[in-house]
Write an enzyme that holds these catalytic residues in place. Structure first.
Site, PDB file in Angstrom:
ATOM      1  N   ARG A 184     -15.979 -21.007   9.333  1.00 40.15           N
ATOM      2  CA  ARG A 184     -16.863 -20.054   8.649  1.00 40.15           C
ATOM      3  C   ARG A 184     -16.563 -18.623   9.028  1.00 40.15           C
ATOM      4  O   ARG A 184     -16.709 -17.710   8.238  1.00 40.15           O
ATOM      5  CB  ARG A 184     -18.331 -20.359   8.999  1.00 40.15           C
ATOM      6  CG  ARG A 184     -18.821 -21.670   8.440  1.00 40.15           C
ATOM      7  CD  ARG A 184     -20.122 -22.065   9.069  1.00 40.15           C
ATOM      8  NE  ARG A 184     -19.950 -22.263  10.510  1.00 40.15           N
ATOM      9  CZ  ARG A 184     -20.913 -22.480  11.355  1.00 40.15           C
ATOM     10  NH1 ARG A 184     -22.156 -22.521  10.942  1.00 40.15           N
ATOM     11  NH2 ARG A 184     -20.654 -22.676  12.639  1.00 40.15           N
ATOM     12  N   SER A 223     -26.773 -25.642  10.131  1.00 39.20           N
ATOM     13  CA  SER A 223     -27.867 -26.616  10.013  1.00 39.20           C
ATOM     14  C   SER A 223     -29.079 -26.154  10.815  1.00 39.20           C
ATOM     15  O   SER A 223     -30.213 -26.303  10.370  1.00 39.20           O
ATOM     16  CB  SER A 223     -27.406 -27.984  10.511  1.00 39.20           C
ATOM     17  OG  SER A 223     -26.328 -28.431   9.743  1.00 39.20           O
ATOM     18  N   LYS A 283     -28.008 -35.747  22.420  1.00 39.64           N
ATOM     19  CA  LYS A 283     -28.719 -34.726  21.641  1.00 39.64           C
ATOM     20  C   LYS A 283     -29.662 -35.397  20.651  1.00 39.64           C
ATOM     21  O   LYS A 283     -29.227 -36.230  19.842  1.00 39.64           O
ATOM     22  CB  LYS A 283     -27.659 -33.910  20.866  1.00 39.64           C
ATOM     23  CG  LYS A 283     -28.090 -32.506  20.497  1.00 39.64           C
ATOM     24  CD  LYS A 283     -26.873 -31.719  20.057  1.00 39.64           C
ATOM     25  CE  LYS A 283     -27.129 -30.893  18.837  1.00 39.64           C
ATOM     26  NZ  LYS A 283     -25.903 -30.256  18.319  1.00 39.64           N
ATOM     27  N   HIS A 300     -21.129 -27.491   4.052  1.00 38.12           N
ATOM     28  CA  HIS A 300     -20.383 -28.723   4.342  1.00 38.12           C
ATOM     29  C   HIS A 300     -19.847 -29.336   3.046  1.00 38.12           C
ATOM     30  O   HIS A 300     -18.728 -29.847   3.006  1.00 38.12           O
ATOM     31  CB  HIS A 300     -21.295 -29.769   5.003  1.00 38.12           C
ATOM     32  CG  HIS A 300     -21.807 -29.393   6.366  1.00 38.12           C
ATOM     33  ND1 HIS A 300     -23.141 -29.383   6.673  1.00 38.12           N
ATOM     34  CD2 HIS A 300     -21.154 -29.039   7.503  1.00 38.12           C
ATOM     35  CE1 HIS A 300     -23.303 -29.051   7.946  1.00 38.12           C
ATOM     36  NE2 HIS A 300     -22.111 -28.819   8.477  1.00 38.12           N
TER      37      HIS A 300
END
Ligand code: COA
Length: 160
Positions: A91, A129, A42, A18
């Site tokens: 990515r 993450s 979440k 990030h």
């Protein structure tokens, strides 16, 4: 005219992947706001305050970056901040489909806002993450993937 960009995400926690995207964005745009999503559906590993603090400390070396949090629709937040651009990192090809769909949906909702993609450094292409959290959860450690402040927080959270 100054261009403000929003770099949104969960950042649970922020990783070097990030940070790489944020650093590149800061070279292109006048101001970049790294914005942590408050997701009521979440439960995150870290609270919003912890995520913001880790992000703030990890990005303090970049003058034109701020850290904030938001809830609700991203485009409403972008408009509220008077920003014109959404930054997203790519990515791998597997990110593309989801990102493409999100960019088109956001364009449908807010045609004046542009989504700007920045490709990651290949050395972070496999970082996420959740994988970082899982490694620490099972007693492992990783070097060079998260900033030192995040490394310490992960150890504190999972290994004490
Ligand atoms: N380096 C490392 N990891 C990266 C990365 C990079 N450059 N880019 C993405 N990731 C990882 C994240 O760590 C995260 O990993 P995890 O799932 O293992 O935890 C994963 O990719 C998801 O990335 P993130 O950027 O956090 O996206 P998200 O899908 O959680 O959130 C929002 C995307 C916030 C932009 C989107 O959910 C949103 O806009 N929400 C607001 C509601 C809204 O407007 N909805 C309509 C959208 S069309």
């Amino acid at each position: 005219m100054k261009i403000k960009a929003i770099y949104p995400g969960s950042f649970d926690p922020i990783t070097n992947g990030h940070i790489y995207i944020a650093e590149r964005a800061a070279k292109i745009f006048d101001e970049v706001i790294v914005s942590v999503l408050i997701n009521e559906r979440k439960n995150g590993a870290f609270t919003i305050e912890e995520r913001c603090e880790m992000a703030r400390k990890s990005l303090s070396h970049i003058k034109n970056i701020k850290v904030d949090s938001f809830n609700g629709l991203l485009i409403d937040y972008v408009r509220q901040k008077k920003a014109g651009v959404i930054i997203r990192g790519l990515r791998a090809m597997s990110d593309f489909e989801y990102e493409f769909q999100m960019a088109l949906m956001n364009r449908q909702l807010a045609p004046e806002i542009e989504t700007f993609f920045i490709v990651t450094d290949p050395k972070y292409s496999y970082v996420s993450s959740s994988s970082v959290r899982e490694i620490f959860h099972f007693g492992g450690t990783v070097n060079g993937i998260v900033p030192d402040i995040v490394f310490e927080k992960l150890k504190e959270r999972y290994q004490n």
